[in-house]
Design a protein around this motif. Structure first.
Motif, PDB file in Angstrom:
ATOM      1  N   LYS A  36       4.602  43.357  63.036  1.00 48.63           N
ATOM      2  CA  LYS A  36       3.774  42.834  61.945  1.00 48.63           C
ATOM      3  C   LYS A  36       2.751  41.828  62.466  1.00 48.63           C
ATOM      4  O   LYS A  36       1.605  41.796  61.986  1.00 48.63           O
ATOM      5  CB  LYS A  36       4.663  42.192  60.889  1.00 48.63           C
ATOM      6  CG  LYS A  36       5.452  43.204  60.066  1.00 48.63           C
ATOM      7  CD  LYS A  36       6.243  42.516  58.958  1.00 48.63           C
ATOM      8  CE  LYS A  36       6.949  43.546  58.088  1.00 48.63           C
ATOM      9  NZ  LYS A  36       7.717  42.919  56.983  1.00 48.63           N
ATOM     10  N   LEU A  37       3.149  41.019  63.439  1.00 49.43           N
ATOM     11  CA  LEU A  37       2.205  40.060  64.020  1.00 49.43           C
ATOM     12  C   LEU A  37       1.069  40.787  64.726  1.00 49.43           C
ATOM     13  O   LEU A  37      -0.116  40.442  64.529  1.00 49.43           O
ATOM     14  CB  LEU A  37       2.938  39.142  65.004  1.00 49.43           C
ATOM     15  CG  LEU A  37       2.055  38.189  65.824  1.00 49.43           C
ATOM     16  CD1 LEU A  37       1.250  37.274  64.909  1.00 49.43           C
ATOM     17  CD2 LEU A  37       2.908  37.371  66.795  1.00 49.43           C
ATOM     18  N   VAL A  38       1.398  41.784  65.532  1.00 49.41           N
ATOM     19  CA  VAL A  38       0.366  42.548  66.231  1.00 49.41           C
ATOM     20  C   VAL A  38      -0.527  43.258  65.222  1.00 49.41           C
ATOM     21  O   VAL A  38      -1.757  43.274  65.358  1.00 49.41           O
ATOM     22  CB  VAL A  38       0.991  43.561  67.202  1.00 49.41           C
ATOM     23  CG1 VAL A  38      -0.076  44.469  67.807  1.00 49.41           C
ATOM     24  CG2 VAL A  38       1.757  42.832  68.313  1.00 49.41           C
ATOM     25  N   LEU A  60      -3.887  36.333  74.361  1.00 46.61           N
ATOM     26  CA  LEU A  60      -3.584  34.926  74.643  1.00 46.61           C
ATOM     27  C   LEU A  60      -2.759  34.311  73.511  1.00 46.61           C
ATOM     28  O   LEU A  60      -1.841  33.518  73.765  1.00 46.61           O
ATOM     29  CB  LEU A  60      -4.877  34.142  74.844  1.00 46.61           C
ATOM     30  CG  LEU A  60      -5.686  34.485  76.095  1.00 46.61           C
ATOM     31  CD1 LEU A  60      -7.000  33.716  76.111  1.00 46.61           C
ATOM     32  CD2 LEU A  60      -4.881  34.193  77.359  1.00 46.61           C
ATOM     33  N   ILE A  61      -3.061  34.674  72.274  1.00 47.24           N
ATOM     34  CA  ILE A  61      -2.272  34.194  71.129  1.00 47.24           C
ATOM     35  C   ILE A  61      -0.829  34.669  71.262  1.00 47.24           C
ATOM     36  O   ILE A  61       0.121  33.904  71.038  1.00 47.24           O
ATOM     37  CB  ILE A  61      -2.889  34.682  69.806  1.00 47.24           C
ATOM     38  CG1 ILE A  61      -4.228  33.984  69.549  1.00 47.24           C
ATOM     39  CG2 ILE A  61      -1.922  34.445  68.630  1.00 47.24           C
ATOM     40  CD1 ILE A  61      -4.985  34.531  68.364  1.00 47.24           C
ATOM     41  N   LEU A  62      -0.640  35.933  71.655  1.00 53.90           N
ATOM     42  CA  LEU A  62       0.709  36.471  71.818  1.00 53.90           C
ATOM     43  C   LEU A  62       1.451  35.764  72.945  1.00 53.90           C
ATOM     44  O   LEU A  62       2.651  35.468  72.832  1.00 53.90           O
ATOM     45  CB  LEU A  62       0.642  37.975  72.090  1.00 53.90           C
ATOM     46  CG  LEU A  62       0.121  38.847  70.942  1.00 53.90           C
ATOM     47  CD1 LEU A  62       0.020  40.297  71.385  1.00 53.90           C
ATOM     48  CD2 LEU A  62       1.028  38.733  69.720  1.00 53.90           C
ATOM     49  N   LEU A 168       6.574  41.034  73.170  1.00 51.93           N
ATOM     50  CA  LEU A 168       5.352  40.963  72.372  1.00 51.93           C
ATOM     51  C   LEU A 168       4.234  41.800  72.985  1.00 51.93           C
ATOM     52  O   LEU A 168       3.542  42.555  72.282  1.00 51.93           O
ATOM     53  CB  LEU A 168       4.897  39.509  72.230  1.00 51.93           C
ATOM     54  CG  LEU A 168       5.604  38.662  71.169  1.00 51.93           C
ATOM     55  CD1 LEU A 168       5.245  37.195  71.330  1.00 51.93           C
ATOM     56  CD2 LEU A 168       5.231  39.139  69.758  1.00 51.93           C
ATOM     57  N   ILE A 169       4.057  41.687  74.294  1.00 49.07           N
ATOM     58  CA  ILE A 169       2.994  42.448  74.961  1.00 49.07           C
ATOM     59  C   ILE A 169       3.312  43.934  74.949  1.00 49.07           C
ATOM     60  O   ILE A 169       2.427  44.775  74.732  1.00 49.07           O
ATOM     61  CB  ILE A 169       2.786  41.942  76.402  1.00 49.07           C
ATOM     62  CG1 ILE A 169       2.330  40.478  76.394  1.00 49.07           C
ATOM     63  CG2 ILE A 169       1.767  42.811  77.126  1.00 49.07           C
ATOM     64  CD1 ILE A 169       1.070  40.204  75.621  1.00 49.07           C
TER      65      ILE A 169
END
Length: 301
Positions: A36-38, A60-62, A168-169
């Motif tokens: 959901k964040l991505v 960079l935020i991730l 995350l990545i």
């Protein structure tokens, strides 16, 4: 506690418990929240000009989010670290998802197609027995690397922040790291960073697959890995293909278009059955055990 001892506990907990449905039926899985964040970053920033720069900013935020979140969770103590790490590993669930393809294929080709469609992105409607089994085994090899060994490796290197950043990545790469008109520029940074983060784990996974089997054809594995469309996924696939004596990759269809990908271990057997899926699952556990032994050696040293 050392990172090696913590990840040993997390690996064992994941192997024993897997994904408890009762829990994730009541609350969102962390992987869902990451997605959901991505997705929110993609929706908000993947517009207009300078999409490559915007994609880099989102990466960079991730990175910052993963580092802060991982550090905050780590501060809660080793029990929380173990629980979170176990949730973000996927050995047991990987084995379960691959196993149901073999179980389905034993019932019928139609059921095998239905089950394999859950774990692969290629067209499945016209698959025969061998293609179904091959797709399941390829998924086993690739997901052993990026779902188990890579996150555990980054936990060893950088603790829970390293694991959360990796997940995350990797999630971002799976959602926006495609060469499509919408994502080729915006997802470029996520895709390249994911390639970098998987560089060592993919090769380590190949070694963990081959060592327990005593199949150390490094030259052949390196050669076939170079044929793969992914700079990293080819390594575990090439290793597993040699251990099992089978050919992987090869032609397959995506969205109705047949793509003539080269074979990995082209001399291997191409007629595959559910027995080959079972054999791949045995190798998943052997590789998992080899990594566990490596972590134990680190603890002892």
């Amino acid at each position: 506690m050392s990172n090696a001892l913590l990840i040993i506990c997390a690996l064992l907990l994941d192997a024993a418990m897997g994904e408890p449905r009762w829990l994730w039926n009541r609350m969102p899985h962390p992987a869902v929240l990451m997605g959901k964040l991505v997705g929110a970053l993609d929706h908000r920033f993947n517009t207009g000009n300078q999409r490559q720069a915007k994609g880099l900013a989102c990466v960079l935020i991730l990175l910052i989010t993963g580092a802060i979140l991982g550090a905050m969770l780590s501060a809660l103590g080793p029990v929380v670290e173990i629980l979170v790490a176990a949730v973000l590993l996927a050995q047991r669930s990987l084995v379960q998802h691959v196993s149901i393809v073999g179980d389905g294929l034993r019932i019928s080709v139609r059921e095998g197609r239905r089950m394999v469609a859950r774990i692969v992105g290629r067209d499945t409607a016209a698959m025969d027995d061998s293609q179904i089994a091959r797709a399941a085994i390829e998924s086993a090899a690739e997901n052993l690397s990026d779902g188990v060994i890579a996150p555990a490796f980054w936990f060893l290197i950088a603790g829970l922040p390293g694991l959360v950043i990796y997940k995350l990545i990797n999630t971002a790469d799976s959602m926006i790291g495609y060469r499509t008109p919408r994502h080729e520029e915006f997802g470029w940074a996520a895709a390249r960073l994911d390639d970098l983060l998987n560089l060592i784990p993919a090769r380590l996974t190949a070694l963990l697959i081959t060592l327990p089997a005593g199949c150390l054809d490094i030259t052949g594995i390196r050669s076939d890995a170079g044929l793969h469309r992914s700079p990293n996924a080819g390594w575990p696939e090439a290793a597993l293909s040699r251990v099992l004596g089978i050919a992987l990759s090869g032609p397959r269809a995506y969205e109705g278009e047949m793509r003539d990908f080269p074979w990995v271990n082209a001399e291997g057997r191409r007629a595959l059955t559910p027995v080959d899926i079972d054999a791949s699952i045995v190798m998943l556990w052997k590789a998992w055990g080899a990594f566990l032994a490596l972590c134990a050696l680190i603890v002892l040293l």
